[in-house]
Design a protein around this motif. Structure first.
Motif, mmCIF file in Angstrom:
data_model
loop_
_atom_site.group_PDB
_atom_site.id
_atom_site.type_symbol
_atom_site.label_atom_id
_atom_site.label_comp_id
_atom_site.label_asym_id
_atom_site.label_seq_id
_atom_site.Cartn_x
_atom_site.Cartn_y
_atom_site.Cartn_z
ATOM 1 N N TYR A 1 2.100 -5.344 2.917
ATOM 2 C CA TYR A 1 3.548 -4.743 2.857
ATOM 3 C C TYR A 1 3.862 -3.782 1.600
ATOM 4 O O TYR A 1 4.186 -2.861 1.708
ATOM 5 C CB TYR A 1 4.618 -5.839 3.083
ATOM 6 C CG TYR A 1 4.886 -6.396 4.480
ATOM 7 C CD1 TYR A 1 5.910 -5.800 5.013
ATOM 8 C CD2 TYR A 1 3.929 -7.329 4.954
ATOM 9 C CE1 TYR A 1 5.967 -6.445 6.671
ATOM 10 C CE2 TYR A 1 4.181 -7.788 6.322
ATOM 11 C CZ TYR A 1 4.964 -7.331 6.929
ATOM 12 O OH TYR A 1 5.280 -7.558 8.281
ATOM 13 N N ALA A 2 3.497 -4.476 0.463
ATOM 14 C CA ALA A 2 3.580 -3.597 -0.770
ATOM 15 C C ALA A 2 2.844 -2.558 -0.715
ATOM 16 O O ALA A 2 3.240 -1.714 -1.179
ATOM 17 C CB ALA A 2 3.395 -4.661 -1.986
ATOM 18 N N GLN A 3 1.716 -2.421 -0.433
ATOM 19 C CA GLN A 3 0.650 -1.543 -0.203
ATOM 20 C C GLN A 3 1.207 -0.143 0.487
ATOM 21 O O GLN A 3 1.313 1.011 0.028
ATOM 22 C CB GLN A 3 -0.929 -1.816 0.295
ATOM 23 C CG GLN A 3 -1.860 -0.698 0.256
ATOM 24 C CD GLN A 3 -2.999 -1.050 0.932
ATOM 25 O OE1 GLN A 3 -3.218 -2.187 1.015
ATOM 26 N NE2 GLN A 3 -3.958 -0.262 1.373
ATOM 27 N N TYR A 4 1.704 -0.460 1.580
ATOM 28 C CA TYR A 4 2.404 0.626 2.286
ATOM 29 C C TYR A 4 3.865 0.849 2.139
ATOM 30 O O TYR A 4 4.511 1.477 2.890
ATOM 31 C CB TYR A 4 2.121 0.462 3.842
ATOM 32 C CG TYR A 4 0.560 0.522 4.198
ATOM 33 C CD1 TYR A 4 -0.101 1.563 4.338
ATOM 34 C CD2 TYR A 4 -0.280 -0.709 4.300
ATOM 35 C CE1 TYR A 4 -1.402 1.857 4.785
ATOM 36 C CE2 TYR A 4 -1.561 -0.425 4.488
ATOM 37 C CZ TYR A 4 -2.211 0.642 4.739
ATOM 38 O OH TYR A 4 -3.453 0.792 5.121
#
Length: 571
Positions: free
Chosen positions: A227-230
Motif C-alpha cells: 500500500y505504501a509503495q503505491y
C-alpha cells in the motif's frame, strides 16, 4: 506485607483521604480528578503522585495476570465497593457451583509491587455531572530520605516505568475482544469465549467466495508495504450482506479468531450500539474511531450497519470514515440483512466500503458440503451411527430453500430425536408426491373441496340468457355492487394463488432403495416436514401483527428508549 504498610504510611492518612473523598462526593460536584489529586498530595507530601486512566493502564488486571502484586488494604473498611455474586463454570457446573464473590471498587487502596519497586495505589470510580463514569488510578511512590529522587521533568521514573509496562500490556488483547456499548469501550472475555474455537473449517460457503473473503482480509494486513509503495491509503471496508442465517456472523467469528492467531496479533473491535446515556451518537462515533486508530492495525466490526447509521448521523459517520484523520491499518466490516436500506453513500462508494460479499441461500452443492460437515462431526463422536456419504446428497436435495440456520436446526432436531430413542416407527413419512396423489375429496376444507368446486361451476353456468351482455364478447355484464363483489372475489383468488406459490414444499427426491430404511434419513425427513411447516415466507410488511422485522441493534435501541421513557415518567 504488613511491615511494608507500616513503613510506608499509617492508617490515619488513608482515613483522612477517605473522609475527604466521602465529604466531596456528598456535596455539590466540582472537577473530581483534580480535587482528589489535591487531597492525596496534601495527605502524602512525601510521595510523588501520578494519575493514570484505568482504561489505558489497567494496573489491577496487570497484577492479576501475575505481572505485579496488589494487596487490598481494607482492615478498617475504608473503601467503597459493591459486593457482587458471579457464576462459576458453564452448563451443569454453573448450575451446581455456589459461585464466587467479587468487589466492584469505587474507592480502594492497594499496596502494589512491581520490578522490586513498591507503590501505593488508589483506585477511584466516579461520575461528574453529564459525563460518563471515570475510572482512574493515583500511583504514589515514596520520595527518598536523602533527596536523591529519580525525577525527570517533575515525573517519577519508577512510576513511569510501571505505567509503560502496564500500558503496553493493557493495549494488547488477552483472550478478549474490545466491545463498544453505552458510550464506552471495554474488554469482553465473554464475547471471546463465544468466538474462541471458531474456524473457517466450520464455515460452509461457495468455495470461491470463501477463499476471496479470507484472502481479502488477510491480504490487507499482510501488505502494508505494498500500500505504501503505491501511495494508497492502508484502509479498507467490506460489507457482508444477505438474508439472515446464511453465514455472516459465523464468518465474522472465524475472521476474529484467525486474526487473533496471527504472529502479529490483530485486535478486533466490536460495535454494539451508538446509544449512550450522557452523550450524543456523534460522541460515540468519535470514541469508536479514536480507539480504532489507537489499536490499528485492527478489525472494526459494525453489525447491522443499516440500523446503526441513520440520516441524522450519516454525515458525521462518513467524515470519520474518510475525513482528514488517518485511518491507516483499519479494516472495517459492516454486516446487514438489507443492503437496500443502506445509504448509497456507504454501500455504493469505493474507498469507504470497497467490496460487498453476498451471502445467498445455499445451493445444492453448499448444502451437500454442510451435510458432509455434520457427517464427519457425528462420526467422530458416534461410531454406531449409520451415516453413509451418499446420504449427504439426498439430504441436500430434500432441503432446497433451507438457509444454513435451518440446516443446523435440522441436524440438531434429528440428533435429539435419536437421543430420545426414536426407532423409526413413531410416524409415517408422507412426501409431496404422495400428497399430490391423494383423492380430490380429501382436499382441505379451507380450499373448498370438490363440493365447493361443483357449486362454483353451477353458479357460473346459472346465468340468465336475458341479462345484459357485452357487445364484443357476449358475456353477461354485472353492474353496481354485484360487480364490485365479483372483482373483490377475483382479487382474493389471485392472492390465494400467489400465497400458494410462496408456500415452501418438500421436493420429490428419488431415494436409493438401500437407504429407505436408514434410521437417520427417516428422522431427517420427518424433521424436514416439521421445519417446512414452520417456515413463514410472508413479507414483514404484511405480518398480521403489523410489526416490522427488527435487527439486534434496532431491538436494543427500542428497549433503551423505552427504559429512558419510563424513568422520565417517574420523574
Amino acid at each position: 506485607m504488613a511491615s511494608f504498610k507500616v513503613a510506608f504510611t499509617n492508617d490515619s492518612d488513608e482515613q483522612r483521604v477517605f473522609d475527604a473523598f466521602s465529604e466531596h462526593a456528598g456535596q455539590q460536584r466540582v472537577e473530581t480528578k483534580q480535587r482528589v489529586l489535591n487531597i492525596i498530595r496534601k495527605q502524602y507530601p512525601q510521595h510523588h503522585v501520578t494519575v493514570v486512566d484505568a482504561g489505558g493502564c489497567s494496573l489491577l488486571e496487570f497484577a492479576a495476570a501475575g505481572k505485579a502484586t496488589a494487596s487490598h488494604e481494607a482492615d478498617d473498611e475504608t473503601f467503597n465497593a459493591t459486593r457482587q455474586w458471579k457464576p462459576v463454570g458453564t452448563g451443569i457446573e454453573k448450575k451446581t457451583h455456589p459461585g464466587t464473590l467479587q468487589d466492584d471498587f469505587h474507592f480502594a487502596r492497594f499496596s502494589y509491587e512491581w520490578d522490586d519497586n513498591k507503590f501505593l495505589l488508589f483506585h477511584l470510580v466516579y461520575q461528574d455531572p453529564f459525563q460518563p463514569p471515570t475510572r482512574c488510578f493515583y500511583i504514589l511512590h515514596a520520595r527518598t530520605t536523602n533527596g536523591d529522587d529519580n525525577v525527570d521533568d517533575g515525573h517519577c521514573a519508577e512510576t513511569d516505568a510501571l505505567v509503560l509496562a502496564a500500558g503496553k500490556w493493557t493495549s494488547l488483547l488477552h483472550e478478549e475482544i474490545w466491545v463498544f456499548d453505552n458510550g464506552y469501550w471495554e474488554k469482553s472475555k465473554e464475547l471471546w469465549k463465544a468466538v474462541e474455537g471458531s474456524s473457517w473449517d466450520d464455515v460452509i460457503l461457495d468455495p470461491d467466495m470463501k477463499t476471496g473473503l479470507i484472502q481479502d482480509v488477510q491480504g490487507f494486513f499482510d501488505n502494508q508495504a505494498l500500500y505504501a509503495q503505491y501511495a494508497v491509503p492502508w484502509k479498507r471496508g467490506i460489507i457482508l450482506h444477505g438474508v439472515p442465517g446464511n453465514g455472516k456472523t459465523v464468518s465474522i467469528k472465524a475472521l476474529i479468531n484467525s486474526l487473533y492467531a496471527r504472529p502479529d496479533q490483530v485486535s478486533s473491535l466490536y460495535v454494539k450500539s451508538f446509544e449512550t446515556k450522557c452523550n450524543t451518537e456523534q460522541y460515540s462515533i468519535r470514541q469508536i474511531f479514536q480507539q480504532a486508530r489507537r489499536c490499528a492495525p485492527c478489525l472494526l466490526i459494525f453489525e447491522d450497519l443499516d440500523s446503526l447509521v441513520d440520516d441524522n448521523i450519516r454525515s458525521y459517520f462518513l467524515n470519520e470514515v474518510d475525513g482528514l484523520e488517518s485511518n491507516d491499518g483499519i479494516l472495517m466490516i459492516g454486516s446487514t440483512n438489507h443492503l437496500d436500506k443502506l445509504d448509497p453513500a456507504i454501500a455504493k462508494r469505493p474507498s469507504r466500503f470497497d467490496r460487498k460479499y453476498h451471502f445467498r441461500l445455499p445451493g445444492e452443492k453448499e448444502r451437500t458440503l454442510y451435510a458432509e460437515y455434520w457427517r464427519q462431526k457425528l462420526l467422530r463422536r458416534n461410531d454406531g451411527l449409520e451415516f453413509p456419504e451418499e446420504l449427504c446428497e439426498v439430504i441436500a436435495q430434500l432441503t432446497e430453500g433451507f438457509s444454513f440456520a435451518y440446516l443446523k436446526e435440522l441436524f440438531v432436531m434429528a440428533l435429539l430425536s435419536l437421543v430420545r430413542g426414536f426407532k423409526g416407527d413413531d410416524f409415517e413419512i408422507v412426501d409431496a408426491a404422495e400428497a399430490e396423489s391423494a383423492p380430490e375429496d380429501e382436499a382441505p376444507a379451507a380450499e373448498g373441496g370438490a363440493g365447493a368446486a361443483e357449486k362454483k361451476k353451477t353458479e357460473e353456468e346459472d346465468v340468465c340468457e336475458c341479462s345484459k351482455k357485452c357487445d364484443k364478447c357476449g358475456k353477461a355484464v354485472v353492474e353496481g355492487a354485484e360487480a364490485k363483489s365479483k372483482a373483490e372475489k377475483k382479487d382474493r383468488e389471485t392472492k390465494t394463488e400467489s400465497d400458494a406459490k410462496k408456500k415452501h414444499v418438500v421436493p420429490v427426491v428419488d431415494i436409493p432403495e438401500h437407504l429407505n430404511d436408514n434410521l437417520l434419513l427417516r428422522v431427517v425427513r420427518h424433521q424436514i416436514r416439521t421445519l417446512v411447516a414452520e417456515m413463514d415466507n410472508t413479507e414483514p410488511e404484511k405480518w398480521k401483527s403489523g410489526k416490522k422485522e427488527m435487527s439486534s441493534s434496532e431491538d436494543y435501541a427500542a428497549r433503551y428508549r423505552a427504559m429512558m421513557n419510563k424513568r422520565a415518567a417517574r420523574g
